[in-house]
Design an enzyme around this catalytic site. Structure first.
Site, short mmCIF file in Angstrom:
data_model
loop_
_atom_site.label_atom_id
_atom_site.label_comp_id
_atom_site.label_asym_id
_atom_site.label_seq_id
_atom_site.Cartn_x
_atom_site.Cartn_y
_atom_site.Cartn_z
N GLU B 217 0.69 -1.18 0.24
CA GLU B 217 0.12 0.11 0.12
C GLU B 217 0.90 1.20 -0.09
OE1 GLU B 217 -2.13 -1.27 3.31
OE2 GLU B 217 -1.04 0.11 4.83
N HIS B 255 -4.24 2.97 8.01
CA HIS B 255 -2.95 2.81 8.72
C HIS B 255 -1.97 3.77 8.90
CE1 HIS B 255 -3.65 -1.61 6.65
NE2 HIS B 255 -4.04 -1.59 7.92
#
Lengths: 401, 299
Positions: B217, B255
């Site tokens: 990511e 996150h």
């Protein structure tokens, strides 16, 4: 969490970083009082700085037509008058978006002529899992542009967290910047204070741009943090109640504040397809797949691993508060959670919010058949998606029609 | 063979009496994992669910039960201490599930772990699963919070920063009848114990693993570093997906580590690095398994 310039300078100043003499003012009268004192002490200039989180303040424009969110003034009268034009007004900069930000506080400082500008920052170097002191001779300009055009002009010093920033490291960096003699001593103290602030406050990043050599009234040269930008590690705020109290809700989007009350991670975007997902990675991937099939995501929304009925309902309400939303995609991988419970939560939320927009639901995981049955038999017009791709295409088509 | 953990691995749970730790310990026991000890300071001598003895310290738990792996469910403020207790006691592997640990705590942990034999996985991760051979992969080693039943024993290695995207990839494989050797969630924080590259090297050396799915990511450069190594050294087909192509710069996407800052860590740069390394790019997260299986001529 981001801090205002005046808050960052307060934290830095308390830890030995030389910051300009200044006052935070929220009325023109306070500004005048401070400016009178500064000029009485022999200063020839003041600077009035709008306190908003966005950058590009100096080149910004107020909605009342006043040009510039940062102004240098030559007298107490001028300081007061410029401050009056800024306080309570909305400043639009390249970073605020067209809505701009209300300026309710000004930082007023005694100013000097700047002789030379530098850049200094402390941040985490993810590649080494250590803090790094980053400096450049190119101060007062956008550091990202320097990194792009002259990467050799950016110097980095890795810091061992067990030792902290050692004085020899600061001297090495000062020498590389050409700061010699008395300036080297001042730089060493300033870098030490900068790192101490970063570490003690659990900052994510502190940026001093410009760090400047200024001439005092007596001709002595001093190294000063003229501007400061500081962001904090949200995970560490629990142990910094004083810093946490510096949070300025006026700087945050209303919907994001509302979402945080329900432990929902919501970020508003500009598209028309809202998404409600469990897990940050899956939430990002859901936005990506909407775009892949020609739609535009309206938000990032992670409801977390154990989304409750209340959270799902709150999530729907937040999504529906965005007037651009024309369709909703719910994407849940119910690994541990039961899909039938999630399905009930969705049905309840749809009834409670009186949803009329197209809703596509993709459920996967535990008790998925039971979950799909609950959605089918709810009497609501819920479109079911078999896979992420199928669900994304269905919601893009539904919004397109 | 699998990597990191096998069905024979003896597991202890730090934070076994908290609601989150207790729930997932029950699920691991039900999956057939050898959970041999729990640690909750002050509760030594109690028995969890009439099955698992609880100890006050990790070293006592190791001495009494022979545990070699630990999973940490301790709240964020105490997690760094819990990890280092496991390191000090000489565990082979510590898997930290806890989300929300201050970054500087992890900076200290990483520094303290230099030269130590313990491997840390996470924090802020779903953990590790080495599937078993029973029904719904029962009898495997499930350490953490992944749903066990979505797995199937087999030959594909999965490594990811995201929990739910790992489940997505695993489920795509299992539904196509393809099993996994080991699935590793390395976590979404900016400072973590084990990188994509560390896990890729282990899969490359594992005779049982025949193909790899790597899910990344936005944020940092760990995916690029893994890709550079894969280009020159990896003997096995790798397919990948990068989440966050549509994420706005400067915003943390759930996150703590998922952020594009200063123009660095973009999805575009990572996808470019994957392409350059010959890694198969899944055009959407729905195509992760198919992209790999096509490369392996098993689609």
């Amino acid at each position: 969490m981001n801090l205002h310039e005046y808050q960052a300078k307060q934290l830095l100043g308390e830890r030995g970083v030389n910051v300009p003499t200044g006052a935070v003012c929220s009325t023109a009268a306070e500004v005048r009082l401070f400016a009178d004192k500064v000029f009485a002490n022999g200063a020839q200039l003041t600077v009035v700085k709008s306190q908003i989180h966005a950058g590009g303040r100096g080149k910004g424009t107020f909605k009342n037509g006043f040009q510039g969110g940062v102004k240098v003034c030559k007298s107490a009268e001028e300081t007061e008058s410029k401050a009056s034009s800024m306080l309570g007004q909305v400043l639009v900069t390249k970073q605020t978006g067209p809505d701009g930000r209300m300026v309710s506080k000004l930082l007023v400082e005694a100013a000097r002529n700047i002789k030379k500008e530098y850049y200094a920052a402390v941040l985490l170097d993810r590649a080494t899992s250590r803090p790094v002191l980053m400096v450049s001779t190119e101060g007062g300009v956008d550091i990202e542009e320097v990194a792009e055009s002259h990467p050799e002009k950016i110097l980095k010093e890795s810091i061992d967290p067990a030792l902290g920033l050692m004085p020899y490291q600061s001297r090495k960096i000062a020498a590389a910047l050409g700061l010699r003699g008395e300036m080297m001593t001042q730089a060493t103290k300033l870098f030490a204070g900068l790192y101490k602030t970063w570490w003690e406050c659990d900052a994510a990043m502190i940026e001093i741009n410009p760090l400047a050599i200024m001439e005092e009234l007596d001709g002595r040269e001093v190294l000063v943090a003229v501007d400061a930008k500081m962001s904090l590690d949200d995970n560490a705020l629990f142990r910094h109640s004083k810093i946490h109290a510096m949070r300025d809700l006026a700087e945050e989007a209303d919907l994001e504040i509302e979402a945080s009350k329900f432990n929902l991670n919501y970020i508003k975007l500009d598209g028309s397809i809202a998404c409600l997902v469990n897990g940050a990675g899956l939430a990002m991937a859901t936005m990506d797949i909407i775009q892949h099939f020609g739609g535009n995501p309206a938000n990032f929304l992670d409801v977390g691993g154990g989304a409750s009925r209340e959270q799902v309902t709150a999530a729907f309400k937040i999504i529906l508060s965005d007037p651009n939303v024309r369709g909703i995609l719910v994407n849940i991988f119910g690994g541990i959670m039961q899909c039938d419970i999630i399905a009930k939560g969705i049905v309840d939320a749809v009834r409670e919010t009186g949803l009329t927009l197209p809703l596509v639901v993709r459920l996967e995981g535990n008790n998925v058949e039971l979950g799909r049955q609950i959605l089918r038999e709810s009497g609501l017009t819920i479109i079911s998606g078999d896979s992420m791709a199928d669900a994304a295409q269905k919601v893009v088509n539904a919004v397109g029609n | 063979m699998a990597i990191l953990v096998t069905p024979q691995t003896r597991v202890l749970v730090q934070g076994i009496t908290g609601s989150f730790g207790a729930r997932h310990t029950q699920l691991s026991l039900a999956y057939g994992t050898l959970v041999v000890a729990g640690v909750t300071p002050g509760k030594g001598g109690q028995i969890f669910e009439e099955k698992v003895p609880i100890f006050d310290t990790v070293s006592e738990a190791i001495q009494q039960t022979g545990a070699t792996a630990s999973v940490v469910f301790v709240p964020p403020a105490f997690a760094a201490d819990a990890i280092l207790e496991g390191v000090d006691a000489g565990l082979d592997i510590v898997i930290c599930i806890t989300e929300g640990i201050p970054v500087n705590d992890m900076v200290k942990v990483k520094r303290a772990m230099e030269g130590k034999k313990t491997r840390l996985i996470g924090p802020n991760c779903p953990g590790i699963v080495t599937p078993g051979t029973g029904k719904d992969s029962h009898g495997g080693c499930r350490i953490g919070i992944s749903p066990g039943y979505i797995h199937k024993q087999g030959s594909i290695g999965v490594v990811s920063r995201s929990g739910t995207l790992t489940y997505e990839a695993v489920w795509q494989l299992t539904r196509r009848g393809i099993g996994q050797s080991t699935c590793v969630g390395i976590g979404g924080d900016p400072v973590n114990g084990t990188s994509h590259l560390d896990v890729i090297k282990m899969f490359n050396d594992d005779p049982e693993t025949e193909g790899i799915i790597m899910i990344g990511e936005i944020g940092g450069s760990a995916e690029e570093e893994a890709a550079a190594w894969i280009k020159d050294h990896c003997r096995k087909p790798v397919a990948g997906f990068i989440a966050g192509a549509t994420a706005p710069p400067g915003r943390r996407m759930g996150h703590a580590g998922a952020i594009v800052s200063g123009g660095k860590g973009t999805a575009a740069a990572k996808i470019e690095a994957f392409k350059d390394a010959g890694i198969g790019i899944a055009p959407t997260p729905s195509d992760m398994a198919d992209t790999l299986l096509k490369m392996m001529n098993r689609a």
